[in-house]
Write an enzyme that holds these catalytic residues in place. Structure first.
Site, mmCIF file in Angstrom:
data_model
loop_
_atom_site.group_PDB
_atom_site.id
_atom_site.type_symbol
_atom_site.label_atom_id
_atom_site.label_comp_id
_atom_site.label_asym_id
_atom_site.label_seq_id
_atom_site.Cartn_x
_atom_site.Cartn_y
_atom_site.Cartn_z
ATOM 1 N N TRP A 4 -3.060 -2.454 -1.560
ATOM 2 C CA TRP A 4 -2.828 -3.866 -1.843
ATOM 3 C C TRP A 4 -3.589 -4.590 -0.747
ATOM 4 O O TRP A 4 -3.202 -4.545 0.426
ATOM 5 C CB TRP A 4 -1.332 -4.187 -1.778
ATOM 6 C CG TRP A 4 -1.006 -5.586 -2.180
ATOM 7 C CD1 TRP A 4 -0.910 -6.070 -3.453
ATOM 8 C CD2 TRP A 4 -0.733 -6.690 -1.312
ATOM 9 N NE1 TRP A 4 -0.599 -7.410 -3.425
ATOM 10 C CE2 TRP A 4 -0.489 -7.826 -2.134
ATOM 11 C CE3 TRP A 4 -0.685 -6.846 0.064
ATOM 12 C CZ2 TRP A 4 -0.185 -9.081 -1.616
ATOM 13 C CZ3 TRP A 4 -0.394 -8.105 0.588
ATOM 14 C CH2 TRP A 4 -0.142 -9.199 -0.248
ATOM 15 N N HIS A 63 14.312 -37.726 -9.466
ATOM 16 C CA HIS A 63 13.854 -38.078 -8.118
ATOM 17 C C HIS A 63 12.366 -37.780 -7.921
ATOM 18 O O HIS A 63 11.901 -37.740 -6.787
ATOM 19 C CB HIS A 63 14.709 -37.348 -7.080
ATOM 20 C CG HIS A 63 16.149 -37.766 -7.115
ATOM 21 N ND1 HIS A 63 16.562 -39.023 -6.755
ATOM 22 C CD2 HIS A 63 17.266 -37.108 -7.533
ATOM 23 C CE1 HIS A 63 17.875 -39.123 -6.901
ATOM 24 N NE2 HIS A 63 18.326 -37.968 -7.393
ATOM 25 N N GLU A 110 14.404 -18.564 -11.130
ATOM 26 C CA GLU A 110 14.051 -17.178 -11.468
ATOM 27 C C GLU A 110 13.232 -17.134 -12.762
ATOM 28 O O GLU A 110 12.253 -16.389 -12.867
ATOM 29 C CB GLU A 110 15.342 -16.341 -11.584
ATOM 30 C CG GLU A 110 15.190 -14.943 -12.177
ATOM 31 C CD GLU A 110 14.339 -13.994 -11.364
ATOM 32 O OE1 GLU A 110 13.803 -14.399 -10.328
ATOM 33 O OE2 GLU A 110 14.174 -12.846 -11.798
ATOM 34 N N LYS A 138 9.539 -15.547 -12.956
ATOM 35 C CA LYS A 138 9.211 -14.441 -13.872
ATOM 36 C C LYS A 138 8.025 -14.828 -14.752
ATOM 37 O O LYS A 138 7.106 -14.039 -14.961
ATOM 38 C CB LYS A 138 10.395 -14.096 -14.785
ATOM 39 C CG LYS A 138 11.527 -13.329 -14.200
ATOM 40 C CD LYS A 138 11.281 -11.852 -14.037
ATOM 41 C CE LYS A 138 10.931 -11.501 -12.630
ATOM 42 N NZ LYS A 138 12.001 -11.375 -11.665
ATOM 43 N N GLU A 163 4.685 -15.027 -12.673
ATOM 44 C CA GLU A 163 4.124 -13.775 -12.166
ATOM 45 C C GLU A 163 3.664 -12.847 -13.292
ATOM 46 O O GLU A 163 2.743 -12.056 -13.097
ATOM 47 C CB GLU A 163 5.061 -13.072 -11.192
ATOM 48 C CG GLU A 163 6.338 -12.542 -11.759
ATOM 49 C CD GLU A 163 7.246 -11.917 -10.695
ATOM 50 O OE1 GLU A 163 6.768 -11.480 -9.650
ATOM 51 O OE2 GLU A 163 8.458 -11.862 -10.954
ATOM 52 N N CYS A 173 0.862 -1.174 0.000
ATOM 53 C CA CYS A 173 0.000 0.000 0.000
ATOM 54 C C CYS A 173 0.903 1.230 0.000
ATOM 55 O O CYS A 173 2.006 1.213 0.534
ATOM 56 C CB CYS A 173 -0.934 0.121 1.197
ATOM 57 S SG CYS A 173 -2.083 -1.241 1.358
ATOM 58 N N ASN A 176 -0.757 1.843 5.826
ATOM 59 C CA ASN A 176 -0.016 0.794 5.140
ATOM 60 C C ASN A 176 0.509 -0.159 6.210
ATOM 61 O O ASN A 176 1.130 0.286 7.164
ATOM 62 C CB ASN A 176 1.154 1.436 4.365
ATOM 63 C CG ASN A 176 2.220 0.434 3.960
ATOM 64 O OD1 ASN A 176 1.922 -0.716 3.697
ATOM 65 N ND2 ASN A 176 3.467 0.875 3.913
ATOM 66 N N GLY A 177 0.234 -1.444 6.074
ATOM 67 C CA GLY A 177 0.685 -2.417 7.074
ATOM 68 C C GLY A 177 -0.468 -3.305 7.494
ATOM 69 O O GLY A 177 -1.483 -3.389 6.795
ATOM 70 N N LYS A 236 5.153 -4.097 -5.493
ATOM 71 C CA LYS A 236 6.618 -4.081 -5.610
ATOM 72 C C LYS A 236 7.317 -4.153 -4.249
ATOM 73 O O LYS A 236 8.316 -4.814 -4.108
ATOM 74 C CB LYS A 236 7.026 -2.797 -6.334
ATOM 75 C CG LYS A 236 8.512 -2.677 -6.550
ATOM 76 C CD LYS A 236 8.868 -2.962 -7.967
ATOM 77 C CE LYS A 236 10.347 -3.047 -8.195
ATOM 78 N NZ LYS A 236 10.731 -4.312 -8.805
ATOM 79 N N ARG A 277 3.199 -0.040 -5.333
ATOM 80 C CA ARG A 277 3.025 -0.649 -4.007
ATOM 81 C C ARG A 277 1.692 -1.375 -3.847
ATOM 82 O O ARG A 277 1.419 -1.994 -2.823
ATOM 83 C CB ARG A 277 3.139 0.424 -2.918
ATOM 84 C CG ARG A 277 4.478 1.129 -2.904
ATOM 85 C CD ARG A 277 4.503 2.171 -1.830
ATOM 86 N NE ARG A 277 4.530 1.562 -0.513
ATOM 87 C CZ ARG A 277 5.624 1.238 0.145
ATOM 88 N NH1 ARG A 277 6.799 1.459 -0.385
ATOM 89 N NH2 ARG A 277 5.560 0.695 1.332
HETATM 90 C C1 F6R Z 1 9.862 -10.941 -8.439
HETATM 91 C C2 F6R Z 1 10.123 -9.926 -7.438
HETATM 92 C C3 F6R Z 1 9.960 -10.306 -6.017
HETATM 93 C C4 F6R Z 1 10.974 -9.562 -5.136
HETATM 94 C C5 F6R Z 1 10.702 -9.863 -3.654
HETATM 95 C C6 F6R Z 1 11.739 -9.227 -2.753
HETATM 96 O O1 F6R Z 1 10.014 -10.444 -9.727
HETATM 97 O O2 F6R Z 1 10.431 -8.811 -7.754
HETATM 98 O O3 F6R Z 1 10.047 -11.677 -5.817
HETATM 99 O O4 F6R Z 1 12.257 -9.965 -5.485
HETATM 100 O O5 F6R Z 1 9.434 -9.397 -3.299
HETATM 101 O O6 F6R Z 1 11.752 -7.852 -2.916
HETATM 102 P P1 F6R Z 1 12.985 -6.992 -2.461
HETATM 103 O O7 F6R Z 1 14.137 -7.411 -3.275
HETATM 104 O O8 F6R Z 1 12.580 -5.572 -2.691
HETATM 105 O O9 F6R Z 1 13.215 -7.296 -0.997
#
Ligand code: F6R
Length: 606
Positions: A74, A502, A479, A483, A486, A2, A99-100, A601, A27
């Site tokens: 969020w 396995h 990764e 990617k 998501e 948020c 926020n929280g 984010k 956010r």
């Molecule tokens: C995936 C992504 C998330 C962040 C994770 C940690 O594309 O961006 O998995 O890597 O939320 O975020 P940070 O690095 O900001 O602690």
């Protein structure tokens, strides 16, 4: 997550609040809202969905007033609806944005209900507004009321409140969630981060945990929880924050993928000292004393830690463990025998990672933060800070921050090895020479866009995809899968290729896309065998390979090459095609690339 914003002292604050909310949209984007106070009356506009919906609402029914709050949500407690959107107003007297998560909101709600307070939403946040009403009803001053309210709520919060009782001030408080106060020429501002405030001011005060503030147009007072006033020096934040735009690209993510040669070059430059020496800003003595590292991170940053483990153990010969930050301290880990914790976080605000590094500090570990945001909570709470120079990353899915993290981590591996005499001068020089090749090699890797298009075309209609890698490319398989899922919402899993036999090999059926990552390293023969095993069971092999070994297998349906390199660089180079693949697949599917569903984010809840 948020985002919260506030303004006091501007003629009409709603355009600024809207602009700041757009900058905080990363956010959360489930709903948004603005409240202003004009001539003692609250005006409220809220909309479900992105800020553009709120903008339309405000255009249809403009807001006036020189004091106001805004929020982009969020959702955590309470579904996505206008009723649950912030701001929340209690008794037509107090408006709040939060926020929280207020963890004890149910018991507070029950008490407020019993006292006859009318709670309108299903959120945890609304109780804050009612608690303020109760405090003002009891005749408390804004400072006294804030102390009382913050002593009643448990959990993480950054909130702002305005009240008809005190129409010339905003109350702001934080615990574990970030909050910045901007000092302008004629007014004061509140934002979850400095990016939100960049168009109005670069002078910012960062509140520390448990600080609260009384913000007036011409003065800001900061207090500790016992009510004593404290001084927090303003800092001047980077001017570049004001300039965030897509720069002609279709999406922030596309722009950020293309920025990687620069972001890596800037990161390398920042750590290059005189005579080509490494200058990480951590003394050689400190590095030499490291006897083991526990790495703490989440999501993509966690995968960076997994890659770093290969490098640091191989090059610097010290033990490394990688921990999902959200699990670490709840597991009650044994940390004896290891003296250093390294938190990796793009935002520097992930609450899981912040709590984990604070826990490590309580256990007397020396703490290092690797962040992309220098003024972040994780950086502030750590003994040493390594900064990636990726620049603001706006796309919700991390790209350029990840490769910049990897660039720092390989440099760190060399620096520790040098400090511990595990590498002699020539080897250090050679590896640093390889690292310096990265910007050029990554630029070449970007040429893969064209060859990846047909693969994205194929993936857009499948249900499931596997990514396989071994050694340092195993984390890149993880990764790649993250990617893809998501961004395009396609189910994807990353596996260590040798682990398939396995169990996971049972997943392979006719035409299942299997993306194999093949570096020119000591594991090449084993990876080829693993891919063959998948292919002979019907899997469609999509090969991403070092160009020197790309023709080692003749059973791949698609081949994407990365430039030939020393295998030590492979994890960084191979990150790029998996990013592009996720991006192009999302584009083909028409999903929201920069703001995928359900995500945000900066993850400031547990
Ligand atoms: C995936 C992504 C998330 C962040 C994770 C940690 O594309 O961006 O998995 O890597 O939320 O975020 P940070 O690095 O900001 O602690």
């Amino acid at each position: 997550m948020c985002g919260i914003v506030g303004a006091i002292g501007l003629g009409n604050c709603s355009p600024m609040l809207l602009d700041s909310l757009k900058r905080l949209e990363y956010r959360g984007y489930d709903s948004s809202g603005i409240v202003t106070s004009d001539a003692g009356e609250f005006e409220l506009r809220r909309s479900v969905g992105k800020i553009k919906n709120l903008e339309e609402t405000v255009n249809e029914k403009p807001l006036s007033g020189s004091i106001g709050l805004g929020h982009t949500r969020w959702a955590t407690h309470g579904g996505v609806s206008e009723r649950n959107a912030h701001p929340h107003i209690a008794a037509d007297r107090v408006a709040i944005v939060h926020n929280g998560i207020i963890e004890n909101y149910e018991s507070i709600k029950a008490k407020l209900h019993a006292k006859g307070y009318n709670i309108l939403s299903d959120t945890d946040s609304e109780v804050i507004a009612h608690l303020f009403v109760e405090a003002f009803e009891a005749g408390l001053t804004p400072s006294e009321a804030t102390r009382r309210v913050t002593s009643e709520i448990d959990g993480a919060y950054a909130f702002a409140a305005i009240s008809k009782d005190f129409p010339n001030l905003i109350i702001a408080a934080r615990n574990s969630s970030p909050l910045a106060i901007g000092l302008g020429d004629t007014g004061s501002f509140i934002g979850s981060d400095a990016i939100a405030l960049a168009p109005v001011t670069r002078r910012v005060i960062y509140l520390k945990d448990l600080d609260y503030a009384i913000v007036r147009a011409d003065a800001v007072q900061v207090f500790r929880p016992d009510g004593s006033e404290t001084k927090r020096e303003p800092v001047i934040v980077s001017a570049s924050l004001a300039l965030i735009n897509k720069g002609g690209y279709r999406h922030f993510m596309e722009k950020e993928i293309y920025e990687q040669p620069d972001s890596i070059a800037n990161t390398i430059r920042a750590f290059s000292g005189v005579n080509g020496k490494i200058a990480l800003g951590v003394s050689s003595r400190t590095l030499g004393n490291i006897n083991g590292i526990v790495m703490l991170a989440a999501g993509t940053s966690y995968f960076a830690s997994l890659v770093a483990r290969y490098w640091i153990e191989r090059i610097a010969k010290i033990p490394v463990s990688c921990e999902l930050a959200s699990e670490f301290h709840y597991r009650e880990p044994v940390t004896s025998g290891i003296n250093t914790a390294l938190a990796i976080s793009q935002s520097g605000e992930s609450l899981d990672t912040l709590k984990a590094i604070n826990f490590a500090a309580e256990r007397n570990l020396s703490t290092i933060a690797l962040v992309n945001v220098l003024d972040s909570s994780i950086a502030r709470d750590s003994d040493f800070v390594l900064e990636t120079k990726a620049g603001p990353e706006i796309g919700v899915a991390s790209t350029k921050a990840f490769t910049a993290q990897l660039t720092v981590l390989i440099t760190l591996a060399v620096a520790i090895a040098e400090a511990k005499n595990e590498l002699h001068e020539l080897q250090v020089k050679k590896t640093l020479g390889q690292i310096k090749l990265l910007p050029g090699l990554v630029a070449k890797t970007l040429d893969a866009f064209e060859s990846i298009k047909p693969v994205a075309g194929e993936l857009k209609s499948v249900q499931s995809v596997l990514f396989l890698g071994r050694g340092p490319l195993f984390p890149i398989a993880l990764e790649g899968a993250l990617k893809l899922k998501e961004l395009s919402y396609i189910h994807a899993e990353g596996f260590a290729a040798g682990e398939m036999k396995h169990g996971p090999i049972a997943l392979i059926e006719e035409k299942l896309p299997v993306i194999g990552l093949l570096a020119n390293d000591n594991l090449i023969g084993k990876v080829i065998s693993n891919l063959k095993e998948a292919n002979s069971r019907g899997g469609t092999i999509i090969l991403i390979a070092d160009e020197k070994v790309a023709n080692s297998i003749d059973f791949a349906s698609y081949v994407i090459t990365v430039p030939a390199s020393d295998p030590v660089l492979a994890p960084i180079l191979f990150s790029v095609p998996v990013q592009i693949l996720a991006y192009l697949t999302a584009l083909d599917k028409g999903t929201d690339v920069d703001q995928p569903r359900n995500l945000a984010k900066s993850v400031t809840v547990e």
